[in-house]
Structure formats: structure tokens, C-alpha cells
Design a protein around this motif. Sequence first.
Motif, mmCIF file in Angstrom:
data_model
loop_
_atom_site.group_PDB
_atom_site.id
_atom_site.type_symbol
_atom_site.label_atom_id
_atom_site.label_comp_id
_atom_site.label_asym_id
_atom_site.label_seq_id
_atom_site.Cartn_x
_atom_site.Cartn_y
_atom_site.Cartn_z
ATOM 1 N N VAL A 1 34.838 52.703 51.245
ATOM 2 C CA VAL A 1 33.713 51.873 50.797
ATOM 3 C C VAL A 1 33.762 51.675 49.283
ATOM 4 O O VAL A 1 33.521 50.578 48.772
ATOM 5 C CB VAL A 1 32.367 52.504 51.217
ATOM 6 C CG1 VAL A 1 31.200 51.737 50.592
ATOM 7 C CG2 VAL A 1 32.238 52.513 52.730
ATOM 8 N N THR A 2 34.108 52.739 48.560
ATOM 9 C CA THR A 2 34.155 52.663 47.099
ATOM 10 C C THR A 2 35.241 51.705 46.622
ATOM 11 O O THR A 2 35.015 50.901 45.710
ATOM 12 C CB THR A 2 34.396 54.058 46.494
ATOM 13 O OG1 THR A 2 33.299 54.899 46.853
ATOM 14 C CG2 THR A 2 34.497 53.989 44.985
ATOM 15 N N VAL A 3 36.430 51.777 47.216
ATOM 16 C CA VAL A 3 37.511 50.859 46.828
ATOM 17 C C VAL A 3 37.109 49.418 47.110
ATOM 18 O O VAL A 3 37.346 48.521 46.287
ATOM 19 C CB VAL A 3 38.820 51.220 47.562
ATOM 20 C CG1 VAL A 3 39.878 50.139 47.328
ATOM 21 C CG2 VAL A 3 39.349 52.564 47.082
ATOM 22 N N LEU A 4 36.464 49.189 48.247
ATOM 23 C CA LEU A 4 35.979 47.834 48.563
ATOM 24 C C LEU A 4 34.931 47.393 47.545
ATOM 25 O O LEU A 4 34.943 46.252 47.072
ATOM 26 C CB LEU A 4 35.394 47.804 49.975
ATOM 27 C CG LEU A 4 36.375 47.908 51.142
ATOM 28 C CD1 LEU A 4 35.620 48.012 52.463
ATOM 29 C CD2 LEU A 4 37.316 46.703 51.167
ATOM 30 N N LEU A 5 34.029 48.308 47.190
ATOM 31 C CA LEU A 5 32.960 47.969 46.257
ATOM 32 C C LEU A 5 33.516 47.697 44.864
ATOM 33 O O LEU A 5 33.088 46.738 44.193
ATOM 34 C CB LEU A 5 31.936 49.115 46.208
ATOM 35 C CG LEU A 5 30.693 48.893 45.350
ATOM 36 C CD1 LEU A 5 29.957 47.619 45.770
ATOM 37 C CD2 LEU A 5 29.759 50.094 45.451
ATOM 38 N N ILE A 6 34.458 48.519 44.415
ATOM 39 C CA ILE A 6 35.075 48.262 43.109
ATOM 40 C C ILE A 6 35.755 46.906 43.110
ATOM 41 O O ILE A 6 35.674 46.142 42.136
ATOM 42 C CB ILE A 6 36.088 49.370 42.757
ATOM 43 C CG1 ILE A 6 35.388 50.712 42.597
ATOM 44 C CG2 ILE A 6 36.843 49.032 41.468
ATOM 45 C CD1 ILE A 6 36.348 51.889 42.522
ATOM 46 N N SER A 7 36.419 46.567 44.214
ATOM 47 C CA SER A 7 37.112 45.280 44.311
ATOM 48 C C SER A 7 36.130 44.113 44.245
ATOM 49 O O SER A 7 36.375 43.129 43.541
ATOM 50 C CB SER A 7 37.918 45.222 45.610
ATOM 51 O OG SER A 7 38.885 46.260 45.663
ATOM 52 N N THR A 8 35.012 44.220 44.968
ATOM 53 C CA THR A 8 34.047 43.123 44.941
ATOM 54 C C THR A 8 33.349 43.042 43.597
ATOM 55 O O THR A 8 33.060 41.948 43.096
ATOM 56 C CB THR A 8 33.001 43.266 46.068
ATOM 57 O OG1 THR A 8 32.354 44.537 45.975
ATOM 58 C CG2 THR A 8 33.657 43.115 47.425
ATOM 59 N N PHE A 9 33.082 44.207 42.964
ATOM 60 C CA PHE A 9 32.536 44.192 41.600
ATOM 61 C C PHE A 9 33.525 43.549 40.629
ATOM 62 O O PHE A 9 33.142 42.790 39.737
ATOM 63 C CB PHE A 9 32.224 45.612 41.124
ATOM 64 C CG PHE A 9 30.858 46.093 41.504
ATOM 65 C CD1 PHE A 9 29.754 45.245 41.483
ATOM 66 C CD2 PHE A 9 30.650 47.411 41.884
ATOM 67 C CE1 PHE A 9 28.487 45.690 41.827
ATOM 68 C CE2 PHE A 9 29.395 47.874 42.235
ATOM 69 C CZ PHE A 9 28.316 47.006 42.205
ATOM 70 N N PHE A 10 34.790 43.888 40.801
ATOM 71 C CA PHE A 10 35.857 43.327 39.979
ATOM 72 C C PHE A 10 35.820 41.804 40.082
ATOM 73 O O PHE A 10 35.822 41.083 39.073
ATOM 74 C CB PHE A 10 37.199 43.876 40.476
ATOM 75 C CG PHE A 10 38.339 43.749 39.514
ATOM 76 C CD1 PHE A 10 38.521 42.613 38.740
ATOM 77 C CD2 PHE A 10 39.254 44.777 39.394
ATOM 78 C CE1 PHE A 10 39.591 42.503 37.871
ATOM 79 C CE2 PHE A 10 40.330 44.686 38.518
ATOM 80 C CZ PHE A 10 40.494 43.540 37.755
ATOM 81 N N ILE A 11 35.770 41.322 41.308
ATOM 82 C CA ILE A 11 35.801 39.870 41.539
ATOM 83 C C ILE A 11 34.550 39.205 40.976
ATOM 84 O O ILE A 11 34.637 38.182 40.274
ATOM 85 C CB ILE A 11 35.940 39.577 43.054
ATOM 86 C CG1 ILE A 11 37.298 40.063 43.563
ATOM 87 C CG2 ILE A 11 35.790 38.081 43.321
ATOM 88 C CD1 ILE A 11 37.435 40.023 45.073
ATOM 89 N N THR A 12 33.373 39.778 41.255
ATOM 90 C CA THR A 12 32.143 39.125 40.797
ATOM 91 C C THR A 12 31.996 39.185 39.284
ATOM 92 O O THR A 12 31.499 38.242 38.672
ATOM 93 C CB THR A 12 30.893 39.764 41.457
ATOM 94 O OG1 THR A 12 30.952 41.186 41.311
ATOM 95 C CG2 THR A 12 30.817 39.413 42.922
ATOM 96 N N SER A 13 32.428 40.294 38.653
ATOM 97 C CA SER A 13 32.349 40.377 37.190
ATOM 98 C C SER A 13 33.236 39.328 36.550
ATOM 99 O O SER A 13 32.818 38.598 35.642
ATOM 100 C CB SER A 13 32.762 41.780 36.714
ATOM 101 O OG SER A 13 31.846 42.743 37.128
ATOM 102 N N ALA A 14 34.477 39.233 37.026
ATOM 103 C CA ALA A 14 35.402 38.252 36.467
ATOM 104 C C ALA A 14 34.975 36.835 36.821
ATOM 105 O O ALA A 14 35.073 35.912 35.997
ATOM 106 C CB ALA A 14 36.811 38.528 36.984
ATOM 107 N N ASP A 15 34.501 36.652 38.048
ATOM 108 C CA ASP A 15 34.016 35.354 38.507
ATOM 109 C C ASP A 15 32.869 34.874 37.617
ATOM 110 O O ASP A 15 32.874 33.756 37.086
ATOM 111 C CB ASP A 15 33.550 35.503 39.961
ATOM 112 C CG ASP A 15 33.219 34.172 40.622
ATOM 113 O OD1 ASP A 15 33.011 33.194 39.896
ATOM 114 O OD2 ASP A 15 33.187 34.128 41.855
#
Length: 499
Positions: A400-414
Motif C-alpha cells: 500500500v505504501t509503495v502504491l501511495l508513494i507512487s500516486t503522490f509522486f504522480i500527483t505532486s509532479a502533475d
Amino acid sequence: MKNLTITYKISVVIALIFVLWGTFFPDHLGSIMTTAQTFFLNSFGWFYNLAASFFLLFALFLIFSKYGRIKLGKDTDKPEFSRPTWFAMLFSAGMGIGLLFYGVSEPVSHYAAPPVGEGGTRESALLALRYTYLHWGFHAWAIYAVVAMALAYFKFRKDAPGLMSATLQPVLGDRVKGPIGYTIDIIAVFATLFGVCASLGLGSQQINAGLSYLVGIPVNFGIQVTIIAIITVLFILSASTGIKRGIKYLSNANMVLATILLLAMVILGPTLFILNLFTHTFGEYIQNLPQMGMRIFPLDADRAAWTQGWTIFYWAWWISWSPFVGMFIARVSKGRTVREFTVAVLIVPTIVCAFWFAVFGGTGIHLDLLQGVDVAGQSLETGLFFVFEHLPLGGLLSIVTVLLISTFFITSADSATFVLGMQTTEGDIDPSNLIKITWGLILSASAIVLMASGGLNALQTAIIVSAFPLTIILLVMSVGIVKIFKTEVKGYKKPKKTV
């Protein structure tokens, strides 16, 4: 092509020069960054400290002043979102890769090496949470509140473009539309760029650490570059769909995953210990806030170095993030009064962040102090996954954490590509895909060259240096806010009746 403004052209050229410098001369860039960091921390640590405290005092002044009734919009404007929805959006603004990266690692790091006293003790455990709250609490959100309020006021009440330069109009007048205004906006662009770069660098390191724990992938720079490349493709695709689709759906996913992870940690961790720890340390944080916020240790080199590496860095990071987060908060706060807005932005995210650290950091401290598990011996990026290993369902939590970091990564950069596009197109709320893609590529390339030139240290240096001129801009902005608010209050006065 339309929207190729002077700000865009100059910003892109400077950014490309920086990327090429880091690509072909990484050692030289790293050396320059180290020298710059030493100079700014030693020479201007006091400045960042005073500025952060000033913004908190200024926000409190606005809450209790006669300016509190001024509306961030026209007199007839109503809030676009209900209070619960608005609070949730403020919460989402406070969430990010940093909370996951530092959630366990920062409190445990302060517990092992506190700014004062001996590490690894019960006293240092309490002190660790207090200083973590300091770094992520009222000071940070006061900075965001001041910037967001200024942007919202000028955008929604004065119909000005959503640019940092526009908020300085009460002080600089029409000069904000010339070279001075371009310079202000370019400074804001690079502060945003480097602030987000730090999050991308942290995110790639922690995704790498998580994959290492889950499937044995080695932890190295090459893997982290590959992660950034993959995420870059994903966030560019998201950015191309527009803010109402890509960012909206991913932000909702973030909220769900973050809530699940937080509740799971409360339930699976030492629940009663966490709740008691949060209550006790948050009270101590409020009680000791002035003293902690102003500490700089002028007569103790070791303690001064601790303050520079943690507290001063955070003040610079939040200042560099302020145009980015400020624009988001401003956009969802139309129709609120200054008082309501400032109270909410200060209190809601601060409590959320503090509770997050009490849950994750408190669990790590409990394992280390009371159960003898060497959490303090782990690296910053692996601390969270090490804690998961000692909890029920740890493997699931890691996934769950790896998925969450990935989605945070995408939304922050987005979101950053949108804000950078907006900042470089005269405040256009719908910058073209080409402009957003250009900034997305520059963002990822900048993160990679900074990591290659010195890792986390280089990322911190870029933030500290870029935040310095932006701090001056925010101080001038505060003067402008008071100046124009005075004219608003005069307009509220009823004319005297004539006999």
C-alpha cells in the motif's frame, strides 16, 4: 505558439542550462552546491528563522485584526465547497511524499540524536515529536496561508492574474507588469521547481527502498533514475488529461490510500501508546512553540549544525513550496473570509500532520525504546518499511505504501507542471499540454541531475538557495497585504449622517 511569454522563455532557458550543467559537469555542480549551502546556512540561518516566525505572527495578527472579515472574493461570492469538503482539500494539500519519507524516520532520528540532551532516552522521545511537529506544523502552514490568501484575494477580489508578481502590486504599483514582475515570477518558478524536485528525489529513493524490501530490487542511483523515468511518463499522461480528470482522480486515490494506511497503523501499532503520546507531545509543542521556533544555538557549533540541517532546511522548503501549495489552496478557497481561511489553514493541516507523525514516528519509537528493535539504525528511506516488518500485515502495508508513494509522486509532479505552466503563461488557468509536458521533463531532469550531483544534500541546497530571494518577496507581499487591506476596511465605514 501562443502563451510563450517572456517569463516562460527565460525560465526554460535557465532551467535547460542548469540541467546541462548537471549532466556534463556533475562534480562541479556538486561542489558549487556544497559551497552555496554552507554559505547560506552559516550567513542567513537567522534570516530564515526570523522570517518563519514572522509569517506565523502575521497570520495570527490577521485572524484577530479588523481585516479578518475581508472576503477572498466579491462581496456576493459564496464558498464553492462545503466546509467538510474544503477541510478535506486542505488535508490533501498537507499530504505528500514527505510525510511518508519522514513519517518514521524524522521522529526516530530526533529521538536518537536530539538537538539538546542525550539520545535514546524517554526525554528525547518526547522531544523528538515536539520538534517534528515544529517542522511540519504552524510555521509551515502560516507560510502557506499568507501566500494562498494573497493569491486568492488578488485573483478573486481584484481579478488579477494568479501570479506571485500580482500580489506585490500595492507596494510596487505598475512595475509588477515589467522586468521587476518577470523577475519575481521567475524566482517563484525556480523555487517551485527545486521544492518539488526534492519530493521527487525522496519519492524515487523510497520507492526503490520499498521494492527492495518487497522483491529484492537493489537500491542504487540507476534504479532510482528508472523509477523517475517511469513515473515521468505516467504524470505527463495524467497532466495531459487536465486538472479535472487526472489530478482529481489521483488525488481521490491518494486520500483513500492515505486514510487506510493511517488507520491501519493506529490499529496494528501500539494504539494506546500512540494516543497518549500525541496528546502529551502536542500540548508540549504548543507550550514551547516560541522558544523552539527561535532556537539557533549561536554558541554551540554541533547544535547549530543540527538546527541548520533540520529546522532551517524545513523553513526554506516550505517557503519554496509556498507558490505551489498556495495556488492550490487559493483555488479552492474562493468566498471565504480572511479570518475563516487563516484559522482553517493553520489548524486543520497542522493537527493532521502532527497526528500522522505521532502514529508513524510513535510506532517507530515504541519499537526502539520499549522493545529493543533497532529502528534508529535504519536509513531515512528504509525506516518505514523496517517498522512494517515488525507489525502484523507488514507486507500488505508495504505494498500500500509503495502504491501511495507512487500516486503522490504522480500527483505532486502533475500538479507542479500545471502550476509551473500557470506561472509562466501570465496566470493562464489552462496552460497548453506542450507547456506542461516541457515543465514535466525539466522537473524530472532537474531532480536526476541534483541526485547525481550530491543526492539529498544537493536537493536541500537547491531549496535553501532558491528560497532566499523568495523569502524577501513574501515579506514584501505581507507589507502589500496590510496596505491594501487598510483600503478595504476604510470602504466598510458607514458615512456619518448629516442633520
